[in-house]
Scaffold this motif. Structure first.
Motif, PDB file in Angstrom:
ATOM      1  N   ASN A 104      46.141 -19.879 -93.426  1.00 21.75           N
ATOM      2  CA  ASN A 104      45.943 -20.529 -91.858  1.00 21.75           C
ATOM      3  C   ASN A 104      46.556 -19.377 -90.906  1.00 21.75           C
ATOM      4  O   ASN A 104      47.429 -18.459 -91.032  1.00 21.75           O
ATOM      5  CB  ASN A 104      46.513 -21.823 -91.780  1.00 21.75           C
ATOM      6  N   PHE A 105      45.949 -19.684 -89.743  1.00 22.31           N
ATOM      7  CA  PHE A 105      46.298 -18.965 -88.412  1.00 22.31           C
ATOM      8  C   PHE A 105      46.829 -19.896 -87.350  1.00 22.31           C
ATOM      9  O   PHE A 105      46.559 -19.681 -86.344  1.00 22.31           O
ATOM     10  CB  PHE A 105      45.174 -17.933 -87.775  1.00 22.31           C
ATOM     11  N   MET A 106      47.406 -20.937 -87.827  1.00 21.91           N
ATOM     12  CA  MET A 106      47.848 -21.875 -86.934  1.00 21.91           C
ATOM     13  C   MET A 106      49.301 -21.317 -86.503  1.00 21.91           C
ATOM     14  O   MET A 106      50.254 -21.283 -87.264  1.00 21.91           O
ATOM     15  CB  MET A 106      48.247 -23.378 -87.517  1.00 21.91           C
ATOM     16  N   PRO A 107      49.839 -21.391 -85.202  1.00 24.44           N
ATOM     17  CA  PRO A 107      50.791 -20.735 -84.467  1.00 24.44           C
ATOM     18  C   PRO A 107      52.060 -21.899 -84.775  1.00 24.44           C
ATOM     19  O   PRO A 107      51.810 -23.219 -84.664  1.00 24.44           O
ATOM     20  CB  PRO A 107      50.688 -20.705 -83.034  1.00 24.44           C
ATOM     21  N   VAL A 146      55.606 -29.843 -70.324  1.00 21.68           N
ATOM     22  CA  VAL A 146      54.833 -30.654 -71.277  1.00 21.68           C
ATOM     23  C   VAL A 146      53.807 -31.542 -70.263  1.00 21.68           C
ATOM     24  O   VAL A 146      52.836 -32.035 -70.685  1.00 21.68           O
ATOM     25  CB  VAL A 146      55.644 -31.657 -72.133  1.00 21.68           C
ATOM     26  N   GLU A 147      54.469 -32.028 -68.944  1.00 16.48           N
ATOM     27  CA  GLU A 147      53.977 -33.002 -68.366  1.00 16.48           C
ATOM     28  C   GLU A 147      52.352 -32.593 -67.836  1.00 16.48           C
ATOM     29  O   GLU A 147      51.293 -33.471 -67.453  1.00 16.48           O
ATOM     30  CB  GLU A 147      54.725 -33.131 -66.958  1.00 16.48           C
ATOM     31  N   LYS A 148      52.106 -31.269 -67.786  1.00 14.89           N
ATOM     32  CA  LYS A 148      50.828 -30.851 -67.308  1.00 14.89           C
ATOM     33  C   LYS A 148      49.814 -31.060 -68.332  1.00 14.89           C
ATOM     34  O   LYS A 148      48.475 -31.019 -68.011  1.00 14.89           O
ATOM     35  CB  LYS A 148      50.776 -29.369 -66.867  1.00 14.89           C
ATOM     36  N   PHE A 200      55.099 -17.734 -77.883  1.00 10.50           N
ATOM     37  CA  PHE A 200      53.576 -17.667 -77.852  1.00 10.50           C
ATOM     38  C   PHE A 200      53.175 -17.979 -76.373  1.00 10.50           C
ATOM     39  O   PHE A 200      52.018 -18.223 -76.179  1.00 10.50           O
ATOM     40  CB  PHE A 200      53.245 -18.835 -78.838  1.00 10.50           C
ATOM     41  N   GLU A 201      54.111 -17.917 -75.411  1.00  7.74           N
ATOM     42  CA  GLU A 201      53.656 -18.089 -74.142  1.00  7.74           C
ATOM     43  C   GLU A 201      52.560 -16.979 -73.726  1.00  7.74           C
ATOM     44  O   GLU A 201      52.900 -15.748 -73.916  1.00  7.74           O
ATOM     45  CB  GLU A 201      54.906 -18.014 -73.206  1.00  7.74           C
ATOM     46  N   VAL A 241      47.774 -28.719 -79.939  1.00 12.03           N
ATOM     47  CA  VAL A 241      48.977 -29.597 -79.771  1.00 12.03           C
ATOM     48  C   VAL A 241      50.305 -28.595 -79.254  1.00 12.03           C
ATOM     49  O   VAL A 241      50.149 -27.415 -79.651  1.00 12.03           O
ATOM     50  CB  VAL A 241      49.436 -30.218 -81.225  1.00 12.03           C
ATOM     51  N   LEU A 242      51.219 -29.369 -78.657  1.00 12.18           N
ATOM     52  CA  LEU A 242      52.157 -28.445 -78.312  1.00 12.18           C
ATOM     53  C   LEU A 242      51.895 -27.149 -77.271  1.00 12.18           C
ATOM     54  O   LEU A 242      52.541 -26.320 -77.245  1.00 12.18           O
ATOM     55  CB  LEU A 242      53.144 -27.914 -79.397  1.00 12.18           C
ATOM     56  N   GLY A 243      50.840 -27.363 -76.774  1.00 14.31           N
ATOM     57  CA  GLY A 243      50.520 -26.314 -75.716  1.00 14.31           C
ATOM     58  C   GLY A 243      49.928 -25.078 -76.501  1.00 14.31           C
ATOM     59  O   GLY A 243      49.686 -24.108 -75.673  1.00 14.31           O
ATOM     60  N   LEU A 244      49.731 -25.140 -77.968  1.00 16.26           N
ATOM     61  CA  LEU A 244      49.171 -24.064 -78.519  1.00 16.26           C
ATOM     62  C   LEU A 244      47.622 -23.929 -78.762  1.00 16.26           C
ATOM     63  O   LEU A 244      47.084 -25.013 -78.843  1.00 16.26           O
ATOM     64  CB  LEU A 244      50.063 -24.002 -79.779  1.00 16.26           C
ATOM     65  N   PRO A 245      47.397 -22.844 -78.866  1.00 15.22           N
ATOM     66  CA  PRO A 245      45.624 -22.846 -79.037  1.00 15.22           C
ATOM     67  C   PRO A 245      45.387 -23.112 -80.371  1.00 15.22           C
ATOM     68  O   PRO A 245      46.021 -22.798 -81.331  1.00 15.22           O
ATOM     69  CB  PRO A 245      45.325 -21.371 -78.544  1.00 15.22           C
TER      70      PRO A 245
END
Length: 390
Positions: A104-107, A146-148, A200-201, A241-245
């Motif tokens: 898989n390619f999930m960060p 996270v709030e955004k 990953f930012e 999830v978690l702001g990740l693509p």
């Protein structure tokens, strides 16, 4: 007929090879979990595992998984070293008769659930609930910025959910969301996850897709030479999830993969549970469109609700309509004159499974029940075809 397999996590798995053989499987899906991510799978280690499987009367032709190092996903650090190692591992696997490598390619996180023991009428199941996840993200992980990612309404609902939890249930939620990689009993810590997220930012969906395509095109010569097919597993769950693509969650992602890679050895692990957790995904339509590039099947069913929450349903229930998928797979195998490896993916933990030390979702009797249901559906499909003279 579909090739009947079951996942085995190696000698440390509480489910034995003998158990799997007695369940009616002819093959095992496994990996060398003891080798650190990125390091070469040597010919010696592959042969050792192959001999273990064959001694139990089965074959090992599908790897799940040969992990992709996080440096490759970010395309920084020692990514070229890990790609070169990956090519050598593919060559060694091909020389030992391995036909398919699932990955898989999930960060950062390989998969995510908020409850590992959700009660159902037929045992406990894995579940993902949005309020629970947002509560974890906001008030346990406390991810910066996270709030955004959430609306005011979503944040208030998560806060209300969190405030009702006992300290024990807060710890249980944290443990569920921070499960380690498959095959590992080491969980992530809050600090681990936050550090990885920071790395990953700045990587968005388009960038991560580009890194996947570059990786696959770079290893394509090794795939062609070794004969190994790469089968990518969809995102689990199939939304950010978690702001990740996320880059393998729906049909457009699959089209982009096939359009931007050069080798026919690049294809799919068609997981009906992961794709099925997203209501927009029409599984039969997707199977028909991408069938020729499906090299491995994960058969399970999830039951969704209106809020986008889901749990692992019985293989005969839920939203996946496995009978139709099995019917389409049977037709595809006939047209293309091949047999697709399949495994029952996940299973409820029945009362009898509590005595067996297994990984979340990988109970023995629960999976054996799923396998029996799949075999029954497949038998009905073949009976119907025979009656029609097909």
């Amino acid at each position: 007929m579909l090739q009947k397999t079951m996942r085995w996590y190696g000698p440390q798995d509480g489910v034995s090879l003998q158990d799997i053989a007695q369940a009616g499987c002819t093959g095992v899906v496994t990996a060398l979990h003891h080798i650190p991510v990125g390091e070469i799978w040597t010919d010696q280690e592959i042969k050792k595992r192959k001999h273990e499987v064959e001694a139990a009367g089965m074959v090992w032709q599908v790897v799940e998984s040969l992990p992709v190092h996080e440096d490759i996903k970010r395309r920084n650090g020692n990514f070229q070293r890990w790609i070169d190692n990956y090519k050598i591992s593919l060559q060694n696997l091909g020389e030992n008769g391995i036909q398919v490598v699932t990955y898989n390619f999930m960060p950062v996180l390989d998969w995510l659930r908020t409850d590992l023991h959700y009660p159902t009428k037929t045992g406990t199941a894995l579940r993902f609930e949005w309020d629970a996840f947002r509560a974890f993200d906001l008030f346990i992980l406390k991810r910066p910025g996270v709030e955004k990612d959430y609306t005011t309404e979503q944040t208030e609902a998560a806060k209300a959910y969190f405030e009702k939890l006992s300290e024990e249930n807060k710890a249980r939620l944290a443990s569920s969301c921070m499960q380690g990689l498959p095959g590992s009993k080491e969980a992530f810590s809050r600090e681990n996850i936050l550090a990885l997220l920071k790395e990953f930012e700045g990587i968005d969906e388009k960038t991560l897709q580009s890194h996947l395509f570059q990786f696959l095109n770079e290893i394509s010569p090794a795939l062609e030479k070794s004969g190994v097919k790469m089968a990518i597993h969809p995102d689990d769950p199939p939304f950010p999830v978690l702001g990740l693509p996320r880059i393998m969650s729906h049909a457009d992602h699959i089209r982009a993969l096939l359009e931007n890679t050069t080798s026919q050895h690049v294809g799919l692990c068609f997981c009906t549970g992961s794709f099925g957790a997203r209501k927009e995904n029409d599984l039969p339509k997707m199977f028909k469109e991408f069938g020729s590039r499906i090299y491995f099947l994960h058969l399970r069913s999830t039951a969704r609700d209106q809020g986008g929450n889901f749990f692992e349903a019985d293989h005969l229930a839920g939203d996946a309509n496995l009978y139709t998928i099995i019917k389409l797979a049977t037709e595809l195998q006939h047209v293309e004159n091949r047999s697709i490896p399949m495994r029952p993916d996940h299973g409820h933990q029945l009362q009898i499974d509590a005595a067996i030390d297994s990984f979340p979702g990988y109970s023995f009797v629960g999976r054996m029940k799923g396998l029996a249901e799949i075999c029954g559906m497949e038998h009905a499909v073949y009976q119907e075809r025979a009656e029609k003279g097909l």
